[in-house]
Design an enzyme around this catalytic site. Sequence first.
Site, PDB file in Angstrom:
ATOM      1  N   ASP A   4       0.113  -8.358   2.958  1.00 55.99           N
ATOM      2  CA  ASP A   4       0.722  -8.819   4.208  1.00 55.99           C
ATOM      3  C   ASP A   4      -0.417  -9.273   5.116  1.00 55.99           C
ATOM      4  OD1 ASP A   4       3.497  -8.201   3.579  1.00 55.99           O
ATOM      5  OD2 ASP A   4       2.833  -6.125   3.607  1.00 55.99           O
ATOM      6  N   ASN A  48       9.220   3.873  -0.483  1.00 59.38           N
ATOM      7  CA  ASN A  48       9.388   3.262  -1.815  1.00 59.38           C
ATOM      8  C   ASN A  48       8.005   2.867  -2.349  1.00 59.38           C
ATOM      9  OD1 ASN A  48      10.655   0.497  -3.526  1.00 59.38           O
ATOM     10  ND2 ASN A  48      11.262   2.581  -3.926  1.00 59.38           N
ATOM     11  N   LEU A  49       7.167   3.869  -2.399  1.00 60.45           N
ATOM     12  CA  LEU A  49       5.732   3.643  -2.601  1.00 60.45           C
ATOM     13  C   LEU A  49       5.419   3.180  -4.014  1.00 60.45           C
ATOM     14  CD1 LEU A  49       4.433   6.801  -0.720  1.00 60.45           C
ATOM     15  CD2 LEU A  49       4.871   4.516   0.178  1.00 60.45           C
ATOM     16  N   GLY A  63      -2.582  -3.160   3.668  1.00 62.15           N
ATOM     17  CA  GLY A  63      -2.836  -4.017   2.511  1.00 62.15           C
ATOM     18  C   GLY A  63      -3.014  -5.472   2.926  1.00 62.15           C
ATOM     19  N   SER A  97       4.975  -4.989  -4.635  1.00 55.94           N
ATOM     20  CA  SER A  97       5.810  -4.971  -3.430  1.00 55.94           C
ATOM     21  C   SER A  97       7.050  -4.145  -3.712  1.00 55.94           C
ATOM     22  CB  SER A  97       6.242  -6.405  -3.093  1.00 55.94           C
ATOM     23  OG  SER A  97       7.324  -6.385  -2.182  1.00 55.94           O
ATOM     24  N   SER A  98       7.528  -3.458  -2.689  1.00 60.85           N
ATOM     25  CA  SER A  98       8.767  -2.690  -2.879  1.00 60.85           C
ATOM     26  C   SER A  98       9.917  -3.625  -3.228  1.00 60.85           C
ATOM     27  CB  SER A  98       9.099  -1.901  -1.615  1.00 60.85           C
ATOM     28  OG  SER A  98       8.034  -1.032  -1.331  1.00 60.85           O
ATOM     29  N   GLN A 143       0.372  -9.945   8.767  1.00 58.69           N
ATOM     30  CA  GLN A 143       0.599  -8.669   9.458  1.00 58.69           C
ATOM     31  C   GLN A 143      -0.737  -8.001   9.793  1.00 58.69           C
ATOM     32  OE1 GLN A 143       3.638  -5.540   8.471  1.00 58.69           O
ATOM     33  NE2 GLN A 143       1.953  -4.635   7.330  1.00 58.69           N
ATOM     34  N   HIS A 174       0.406   1.043  -2.244  1.00 59.04           N
ATOM     35  CA  HIS A 174       0.343   2.059  -1.173  1.00 59.04           C
ATOM     36  C   HIS A 174      -0.610   3.186  -1.565  1.00 59.04           C
ATOM     37  CE1 HIS A 174       4.622   0.521  -0.627  1.00 59.04           C
ATOM     38  NE2 HIS A 174       4.122   0.346   0.574  1.00 59.04           N
TER      39      HIS A 174
END
Length: 281
Positions: free
Chosen positions: A151, A32-33, A148, A186-187, A154, A37
């Site tokens: 996050d 779901n770019l 990215g 964001s997706s 993460q 991304h």
Amino acid sequence: MKTETTIQGLSASLSPARAARKMIGFVPTMGNLHEGHLNLVREAKKLCDVVVVSIFVNPIQFGPDEDFDSYPRTLEQDQRLLAEVGCDIVFAPTVEQMYGTQPRLTNISVSGITEDLCGLQRPGHFDGVAVVVTKLFNMVQPTYAFFGEKDYQQLAVIRQFVRDLNIPLEVIGVPIARAEDGLALSSRNGYLSPEHRALAPTIYQSLKTAAADLQAGTALAQVLANLAQTLTDAGFVVDYVEARSPQLHKIEQFDQDVVLFVAAKLGETRLIDNLQVKYNA
Ligand code: PAF
């Protein structure tokens, strides 16, 4: 651009690049770019000869009440976008291809920086990310891997286990891509109702106000309290508002560079954002 759905196919597609010792860039995604991304892919293209993008909605990083089933899966659209930015190989495995049919008995758990911030509301989430990213690293064996900064936690977790486990690649963090009104891409933004979408940029606006207040000398605790209050008054349900060092250590005062973190819900949609604030003594 090729799309591979099996580990064997991926290896076969990568073997000429490996034989020629080409630089392989890797961008792991859940699909779901969006422009965020695509920026990662553009960065990868600058440094690498061959760019691989994985698209895999990883079941083990979702909690039982989270959106694994409803997470948007838009492979054809993603393939089109990736072809436009010059991706060479899309790796889109099935869950069975990634995890096999035998039980998985190995976990990767990074302690110290996964227990709070997003880890508090999402127990096991970062273990799930660490496991899938390590598996993907082993499958792709990239020179560079791109993530990215949205996050942020993460990214810190991935940097940590790559260092701790001597995984032979370099992790590159890429700044947050934002919509024109400042909302971090964001997706999950696609879940927002038009009213909530209009409200969502308040997060970035209030982060910028918080940064300016810090730099003007307001105490850190006061700045965080104001930030939480602004978001609550605007209609968000605040999950956390926190300040950390760039390495995610707790800090009490603005006496070093700081990262401000927000996680807040609008309806059912949980949004996260962060802003790095430089300390100029
Ligand atoms: O950031 C994401 O999209 C995912 O957490 C990642 C890194 C692709 C692992 O599933």
